[in-house]
Design a protein around this motif. Structure first.
Motif, PDB file in Angstrom:
ATOM      1  N   PRO A  92      45.875 -19.544 130.346  1.00 25.47           N
ATOM      2  CA  PRO A  92      46.830 -20.607 130.696  1.00 25.47           C
ATOM      3  C   PRO A  92      48.273 -20.284 130.335  1.00 25.47           C
ATOM      4  N   SER A  93      48.486 -19.326 129.448  1.00 20.99           N
ATOM      5  CA  SER A  93      49.860 -18.963 129.067  1.00 20.99           C
ATOM      6  C   SER A  93      50.519 -18.055 130.097  1.00 20.99           C
ATOM      7  N   ILE A  94      49.726 -17.515 131.017  1.00 24.79           N
ATOM      8  CA  ILE A  94      50.261 -16.638 132.064  1.00 24.79           C
ATOM      9  C   ILE A  94      50.517 -17.463 133.318  1.00 24.79           C
ATOM     10  N   THR A  95      51.772 -17.431 133.788  1.00 23.09           N
ATOM     11  CA  THR A  95      52.165 -18.264 134.927  1.00 23.09           C
ATOM     12  C   THR A  95      52.207 -17.507 136.245  1.00 23.09           C
ATOM     13  N   ALA A  96      52.262 -16.168 136.190  1.00 26.61           N
ATOM     14  CA  ALA A  96      52.351 -15.375 137.423  1.00 26.61           C
ATOM     15  C   ALA A  96      51.809 -13.982 137.149  1.00 26.61           C
ATOM     16  N   ILE A  97      51.531 -13.251 138.240  1.00 26.29           N
ATOM     17  CA  ILE A  97      50.951 -11.909 138.135  1.00 26.29           C
ATOM     18  C   ILE A  97      51.801 -10.940 138.961  1.00 26.29           C
ATOM     19  N   LEU A  98      52.128  -9.810 138.349  1.00 27.51           N
ATOM     20  CA  LEU A  98      52.925  -8.785 139.020  1.00 27.51           C
ATOM     21  C   LEU A  98      52.126  -7.487 139.080  1.00 27.51           C
ATOM     22  N   LEU A  99      51.825  -7.038 140.297  1.00 20.97           N
ATOM     23  CA  LEU A  99      51.153  -5.746 140.492  1.00 20.97           C
ATOM     24  C   LEU A  99      52.227  -4.662 140.583  1.00 20.97           C
ATOM     25  N   ASN A 100      52.242  -3.778 139.611  1.00 17.97           N
ATOM     26  CA  ASN A 100      53.235  -2.697 139.579  1.00 17.97           C
ATOM     27  C   ASN A 100      52.599  -1.457 140.186  1.00 17.97           C
ATOM     28  N   VAL A 101      52.900  -1.204 141.471  1.00 20.79           N
ATOM     29  CA  VAL A 101      52.154  -0.209 142.254  1.00 20.79           C
ATOM     30  C   VAL A 101      52.946   1.083 142.416  1.00 20.79           C
ATOM     31  N   ASP A 102      52.314   2.182 142.091  1.00 16.81           N
ATOM     32  CA  ASP A 102      52.825   3.532 142.397  1.00 16.81           C
ATOM     33  C   ASP A 102      51.611   4.440 142.519  1.00 16.81           C
ATOM     34  N   SER A 103      50.995   4.452 143.700  1.00 21.36           N
ATOM     35  CA  SER A 103      49.724   5.158 143.868  1.00 21.36           C
ATOM     36  C   SER A 103      49.613   5.742 145.275  1.00 21.36           C
ATOM     37  N   PRO A 104      49.057   6.968 145.382  1.00 17.29           N
ATOM     38  CA  PRO A 104      48.808   7.555 146.699  1.00 17.29           C
ATOM     39  C   PRO A 104      47.493   7.077 147.311  1.00 17.29           C
ATOM     40  N   GLY A 105      46.750   6.228 146.584  1.00 20.46           N
ATOM     41  CA  GLY A 105      45.454   5.759 147.062  1.00 20.46           C
ATOM     42  C   GLY A 105      44.328   6.412 146.293  1.00 20.46           C
ATOM     43  N   ILE A 136      51.360 -14.253 142.971  1.00 21.12           N
ATOM     44  CA  ILE A 136      51.044 -12.832 142.831  1.00 21.12           C
ATOM     45  C   ILE A 136      52.025 -12.032 143.679  1.00 21.12           C
ATOM     46  N   THR A 137      52.765 -11.145 143.045  1.00 23.48           N
ATOM     47  CA  THR A 137      53.725 -10.292 143.738  1.00 23.48           C
ATOM     48  C   THR A 137      53.381  -8.839 143.463  1.00 23.48           C
ATOM     49  N   ALA A 138      53.449  -8.009 144.504  1.00 22.75           N
ATOM     50  CA  ALA A 138      53.281  -6.567 144.336  1.00 22.75           C
ATOM     51  C   ALA A 138      54.652  -5.920 144.410  1.00 22.75           C
ATOM     52  N   SER A 163      62.242 -13.286 138.531  1.00 25.98           N
ATOM     53  CA  SER A 163      61.985 -14.365 139.490  1.00 25.98           C
ATOM     54  C   SER A 163      60.624 -15.014 139.269  1.00 25.98           C
ATOM     55  N   LEU A 164      59.702 -14.268 138.663  1.00 25.57           N
ATOM     56  CA  LEU A 164      58.364 -14.804 138.419  1.00 25.57           C
ATOM     57  C   LEU A 164      58.240 -15.518 137.077  1.00 25.57           C
ATOM     58  N   SER A 165      59.093 -15.162 136.128  1.00 28.62           N
ATOM     59  CA  SER A 165      58.963 -15.713 134.779  1.00 28.62           C
ATOM     60  C   SER A 165      59.475 -17.151 134.722  1.00 28.62           C
ATOM     61  N   PRO A 166      58.925 -17.969 133.824  1.00 32.07           N
ATOM     62  CA  PRO A 166      59.383 -19.361 133.696  1.00 32.07           C
ATOM     63  C   PRO A 166      60.857 -19.469 133.327  1.00 32.07           C
ATOM     64  N   SER A 167      61.381 -18.476 132.611  1.00 26.02           N
ATOM     65  CA  SER A 167      62.795 -18.527 132.225  1.00 26.02           C
ATOM     66  C   SER A 167      63.713 -17.958 133.292  1.00 26.02           C
ATOM     67  N   GLY A 168      63.120 -17.430 134.383  1.00 23.54           N
ATOM     68  CA  GLY A 168      63.918 -16.910 135.482  1.00 23.54           C
ATOM     69  C   GLY A 168      64.242 -18.002 136.473  1.00 23.54           C
ATOM     70  N   SER A 169      64.335 -17.641 137.744  1.00 20.44           N
ATOM     71  CA  SER A 169      64.681 -18.635 138.767  1.00 20.44           C
ATOM     72  C   SER A 169      63.579 -19.676 138.922  1.00 20.44           C
ATOM     73  N   GLN A 177      64.328  -4.827 143.002  1.00 22.18           N
ATOM     74  CA  GLN A 177      64.145  -4.046 141.783  1.00 22.18           C
ATOM     75  C   GLN A 177      63.119  -4.724 140.886  1.00 22.18           C
ATOM     76  N   PHE A 178      62.461  -3.923 140.069  1.00 17.78           N
ATOM     77  CA  PHE A 178      61.362  -4.427 139.253  1.00 17.78           C
ATOM     78  C   PHE A 178      61.805  -5.563 138.336  1.00 17.78           C
ATOM     79  N   GLU A 179      62.893  -5.373 137.607  1.00 19.98           N
ATOM     80  CA  GLU A 179      63.321  -6.382 136.641  1.00 19.98           C
ATOM     81  C   GLU A 179      63.710  -7.685 137.331  1.00 19.98           C
ATOM     82  N   ALA A 180      64.313  -7.581 138.498  1.00 22.87           N
ATOM     83  CA  ALA A 180      64.688  -8.793 139.235  1.00 22.87           C
ATOM     84  C   ALA A 180      63.448  -9.548 139.706  1.00 22.87           C
ATOM     85  N   VAL A 181      62.454  -8.803 140.152  1.00 19.32           N
ATOM     86  CA  VAL A 181      61.195  -9.441 140.576  1.00 19.32           C
ATOM     87  C   VAL A 181      60.520 -10.100 139.388  1.00 19.32           C
ATOM     88  N   LEU A 182      60.495  -9.404 138.259  1.00 22.11           N
ATOM     89  CA  LEU A 182      59.883  -9.959 137.056  1.00 22.11           C
ATOM     90  C   LEU A 182      60.597 -11.239 136.629  1.00 22.11           C
TER      91      LEU A 182
END
Length: 408
Positions: free
Chosen positions: A96-109, A131-133, A267-273, A260-265
């Motif tokens: 319950p303390s987690i409000t959003a999920i960020l998939l940090n992707v860097d993979s060739p498969g 959920i944002t990738a 935007s997802l955090s409660p203290s962000g937008s 950018q990663f930090e901007a996306v993070l």
């Protein structure tokens, strides 16, 4: 059966050049010492667990080659296990303390087996938590399959997306076995004629090709479902097995925006937008998390502030006097209107004073009349620019008139 035989017999959703690289590692090409492995593990261990949490946002790292189960690649070489990611995803959803999920992707498969299950779990989690990738580097083949399942896909400018499709390598050892004098005989049950397709026959190749096409059809259909488009659009616009980079991937519909990663993070955090643009089963919806301004309100305010700044510069008295410099300061720089006006004042102070210009034809005529009165004689030529025709002037009479005026 050797480990490499097992690997070679599996279908892979993996970018081609990486497949060759990992094959070389598995076959022992290159000197890999225990010291080198330990050094790599030391770097890998610094990343900690697969799931991290920052400001109420769970970060799931989808990095390197992808496998269904944990193995030596996952332990030592920075690979990712679908099963570990699935457990981390569920943990993030249950916390319950987690409000959003960020998939940090860097993979060739990676391995096709298990990729569909993880992507389906991510897609089914839409609407429960945002959920944002975020893709930095590469989301190719299975990596893109997973990323596409998120509500939103944000990519870096150099991110590579695509390689949608399935590859199955079939190794023919018959020639090598023949040179070694090895003859392999297999007896297949009469009820199962398709159990051992022979790649050296047209029938066998067709059977294998059909299986690979069926696997790819599942891949394409899943991406189409995730992105809210048709399978035909995925085939025609998403690279047809190739890749697209950055803004071109966004333009084709493979991703939603460049960021950018930090901007996306943030935007997802409660203290962000605190406001997220989510795609719920293919439809974008907005979810409020606090009472802060929306993205539209922030953009509208920024536009209004920019227009006010430009107007303050170009409409000022000095801006009207020096329009070229004023336009440069207003449109080609980001300085405030106050600083721009100070620059205009400084430029004005350094400009040489101009002599007052004549006021047109009427002023010229008036000056001419004054010249005639001061000369005490008629016959001076009218200044250029007047409409009156200039009288013929006797040079001798002009000289006498000037002489008389001088000694009057």
């Amino acid at each position: 059966m050797k480990f490499m035989d097992v690997v070679a017999s599996q279908p892979w959703a993996l970018e081609g050049s990486r497949a060759q690289e990992y094959k070389a590692i598995l076959e022992g090409e290159g000197d890999v010492s225990p010291q080198a492995l330990e050094a790599y593990r030391a770097r890998a261990s610094a990343r900690g667990e697969r799931m991290g949490v920052r400001d109420g946002v769970a970060i799931l790292n989808v990095e390197g080659p992808l496998f269904k189960k944990a193995n030596l690649f996952v332990e030592f070489c920075g690979a990712t296990s679908y099963e570990i990611l699935r457990r981390d995803l569920q943990a993030a959803l249950d916390d319950p303390s987690i409000t959003a999920i960020l998939l940090n992707v860097d993979s060739p498969g990676g391995e096709a087996n298990g990729c569909d299950e993880l992507a389906a779990a991510i897609y089914d989690a839409r609407g429960k938590k945002p959920i944002t990738a975020y893709v930095s580097g590469m989301a190719a083949s299975g990596g893109y399959w997973i990323a596409s399942a998120a509500d939103r896909v944000v990519i870096s400018e150099l991110a590579v997306l695509g390689s949608i499709g399935v590859v199955l390598g079939v190794e023919d050892r018959s020639s090598a076995d023949e040179r070694r004098g090895v003859r392999k005989v297999e007896i297949v049950s009469s009820q199962s004629p398709g159990k051992r397709p022979d790649v050296n026959t047209e029938e066998g190749r067709t059977q294998i090709q059909t299986m690979v096409d069926d696997l790819a059809e599942v891949f394409v259909s899943a991406v189409a479902k995730h992105r809210g488009v048709s399978s035909e659009d995925v085939i025609s616009k998403f690279g047809a097995g190739g890749v697209k980079v950055g803004a071109k991937a966004v333009a084709s519909g493979m991703a939603d925006e460049v960021g950018q990663f930090e901007a996306v993070l943030a935007s997802l955090s409660p203290s962000g937008s605190g406001r997220f643009s989510n795609r719920s089963k293919g439809t974008f919806v907005m979810t409020d998390q606090n009472t802060g301004p929306t993205a539209e309100e922030i953009a509208a305010k920024a536009t209004a502030d920019t227009q006010a700044r430009i107007k303050a510069i170009v409409s000022s008295d000095l801006g009207k006097t020096m329009p070229t410099l004023a336009n440069h300061l207003a449109f080609d720089t980001t300085i405030t209107s106050e600083v721009a006006v100070k620059i205009l004042e400084t430029a004005k102070a350094d400009m040489p004073e101009k002599k007052p210009e004549t006021g047109g034809e009427q002023s010229q005529s008036k000056t001419y009349e004054q010249q005639k009165a001061e000369a005490g004689a008629l016959g001076l030529a009218q200044p250029q620019g007047t409409n009156a025709s200039a009288p013929n002037v006797d040079p001798f009479a002009k000289a006498v008139a000037n002489h008389n005026r001088k000694f009057a």
